[in-house]
Design a protein around this motif. Structure first.
Motif, PDB file in Angstrom:
ATOM      1  N   ALA A 122       0.827  -1.209   0.000  1.00 25.64           N
ATOM      2  CA  ALA A 122       0.000   0.000   0.000  1.00 25.64           C
ATOM      3  C   ALA A 122       0.862   1.261   0.000  1.00 25.64           C
ATOM      4  O   ALA A 122       0.419   2.304  -0.477  1.00 25.64           O
ATOM      5  CB  ALA A 122      -0.924   0.004   1.211  1.00 25.64           C
ATOM      6  N   LEU A 123       2.072   1.183   0.533  1.00 32.65           N
ATOM      7  CA  LEU A 123       2.947   2.353   0.563  1.00 32.65           C
ATOM      8  C   LEU A 123       3.758   2.517  -0.711  1.00 32.65           C
ATOM      9  O   LEU A 123       4.473   3.507  -0.857  1.00 32.65           O
ATOM     10  CB  LEU A 123       3.890   2.256   1.770  1.00 32.65           C
ATOM     11  CG  LEU A 123       3.205   2.370   3.131  1.00 32.65           C
ATOM     12  CD1 LEU A 123       4.212   2.174   4.248  1.00 32.65           C
ATOM     13  CD2 LEU A 123       2.486   3.698   3.272  1.00 32.65           C
ATOM     14  N   ASP A 124       3.636   1.594  -1.647  1.00 33.71           N
ATOM     15  CA  ASP A 124       4.318   1.709  -2.928  1.00 33.71           C
ATOM     16  C   ASP A 124       3.768   2.936  -3.659  1.00 33.71           C
ATOM     17  O   ASP A 124       2.557   3.117  -3.748  1.00 33.71           O
ATOM     18  CB  ASP A 124       4.080   0.439  -3.752  1.00 33.71           C
ATOM     19  CG  ASP A 124       4.769   0.483  -5.094  1.00 33.71           C
ATOM     20  OD1 ASP A 124       5.839   1.114  -5.189  1.00 33.71           O
ATOM     21  OD2 ASP A 124       4.242  -0.140  -6.044  1.00 33.71           O
ATOM     22  N   PRO A 125       4.630   3.809  -4.185  1.00 25.02           N
ATOM     23  CA  PRO A 125       4.148   5.046  -4.819  1.00 25.02           C
ATOM     24  C   PRO A 125       3.158   4.807  -5.954  1.00 25.02           C
ATOM     25  O   PRO A 125       2.190   5.550  -6.100  1.00 25.02           O
ATOM     26  CB  PRO A 125       5.427   5.711  -5.331  1.00 25.02           C
ATOM     27  CG  PRO A 125       6.516   5.151  -4.504  1.00 25.02           C
ATOM     28  CD  PRO A 125       6.092   3.772  -4.126  1.00 25.02           C
ATOM     29  N   LYS A 126       3.375   3.786  -6.775  1.00 24.55           N
ATOM     30  CA  LYS A 126       2.447   3.512  -7.878  1.00 24.55           C
ATOM     31  C   LYS A 126       1.068   3.133  -7.339  1.00 24.55           C
ATOM     32  O   LYS A 126       0.045   3.595  -7.837  1.00 24.55           O
ATOM     33  CB  LYS A 126       2.975   2.377  -8.750  1.00 24.55           C
ATOM     34  CG  LYS A 126       4.196   2.718  -9.560  1.00 24.55           C
ATOM     35  CD  LYS A 126       4.643   1.532 -10.383  1.00 24.55           C
ATOM     36  CE  LYS A 126       5.912   1.831 -11.141  1.00 24.55           C
ATOM     37  NZ  LYS A 126       6.391   0.670 -11.894  1.00 24.55           N
ATOM     38  N   VAL A 127       1.054   2.310  -6.318  1.00 24.08           N
ATOM     39  CA  VAL A 127      -0.218   1.874  -5.741  1.00 24.08           C
ATOM     40  C   VAL A 127      -0.919   3.051  -5.064  1.00 24.08           C
ATOM     41  O   VAL A 127      -2.136   3.209  -5.175  1.00 24.08           O
ATOM     42  CB  VAL A 127       0.019   0.714  -4.741  1.00 24.08           C
ATOM     43  CG1 VAL A 127      -1.259   0.341  -4.022  1.00 24.08           C
ATOM     44  CG2 VAL A 127       0.595  -0.489  -5.455  1.00 24.08           C
ATOM     45  N   ARG A 128      -0.153   3.893  -4.395  1.00 23.55           N
ATOM     46  CA  ARG A 128      -0.761   5.066  -3.750  1.00 23.55           C
ATOM     47  C   ARG A 128      -1.385   6.002  -4.779  1.00 23.55           C
ATOM     48  O   ARG A 128      -2.496   6.508  -4.578  1.00 23.55           O
ATOM     49  CB  ARG A 128       0.286   5.810  -2.926  1.00 23.55           C
ATOM     50  CG  ARG A 128       0.660   5.045  -1.660  1.00 23.55           C
ATOM     51  CD  ARG A 128       1.525   5.858  -0.776  1.00 23.55           C
ATOM     52  NE  ARG A 128       0.722   6.970  -0.271  1.00 23.55           N
ATOM     53  CZ  ARG A 128       1.195   7.894   0.524  1.00 23.55           C
ATOM     54  NH1 ARG A 128       2.442   7.873   0.892  1.00 23.55           N
ATOM     55  NH2 ARG A 128       0.426   8.866   0.946  1.00 23.55           N
TER      56      ARG A 128
END
Length: 163
Positions: A122-128
């Motif tokens: 969830a903290l991955d920039p793409k996912v955010r």
């Protein structure tokens, strides 16, 4: 009730007892020490020694822990549809069980690992960015639907409803 072996007759003793929380364990080479991770803790009962010394007292302790854990898990299940922190209480009951039962310790380790993996994803920039975009699109859709409803039917306050 417990999945660990019962070695009270003195036939076998653990070769390397688990160190306390702040202690360190020597590595295989013996010259490098490393802290004990939470995953490396020894599985099994965490009952006090005087309780483990008596088979009947230990069995009574396990039954008590099971009943208390079951009550907490049941309260959490009841809280799922009702107001209250249902999942938090269920995991609290599992933590109570994990003080005594290996299966509950393994379930909590698996759950902790999966929650950590989900938090990292969830903290991955793409996912955010994707989540923020989906939330924005969802809010725009809801705002448009509310606008259409208000345009079509208007806003009528509850105290002005004519019967």
């Amino acid at each position: 009730m417990n999945a660990e072996s019962d070695e009270r007759d003195g036939a076998a003793a653990p070769a390397d007892p688990a160190p306390a929380a702040g202690e360190e364990r020597a590595s295989v080479t013996g010259d490098v020490t490393e802290g004990v991770a939470k995953e490396d803790r020894e599985l099994g009962s965490r009952a006090p020694g005087f309780i483990k010394a008596s088979r009947t007292l230990h069995l009574s302790w396990q039954v008590g822990v099971f009943v208390v854990g079951l009550a907490v898990v049941a309260a959490g299940i009841v809280m799922l549809p009702l107001p209250g922190p249902g999942w938090l209480v269920i995991f609290g009951g599992m933590a109570i069980w994990a003080t005594e039962f290996v299966w509950a310790q393994l379930v909590l380790r698996w759950t902790r690992r999966k929650v950590t993996e989900a938090a990292q994803r969830a903290l991955d920039p793409k996912v955010r960015r994707r989540n923020i975009a989906l939330t924005a699109v969802g809010l725009v859709i809801i705002a448009v639907l509310v606008g259409i409803y208000v345009w079509k039917f208007g806003i009528v306050m509850p105290w002005k409803i004519d019967e």
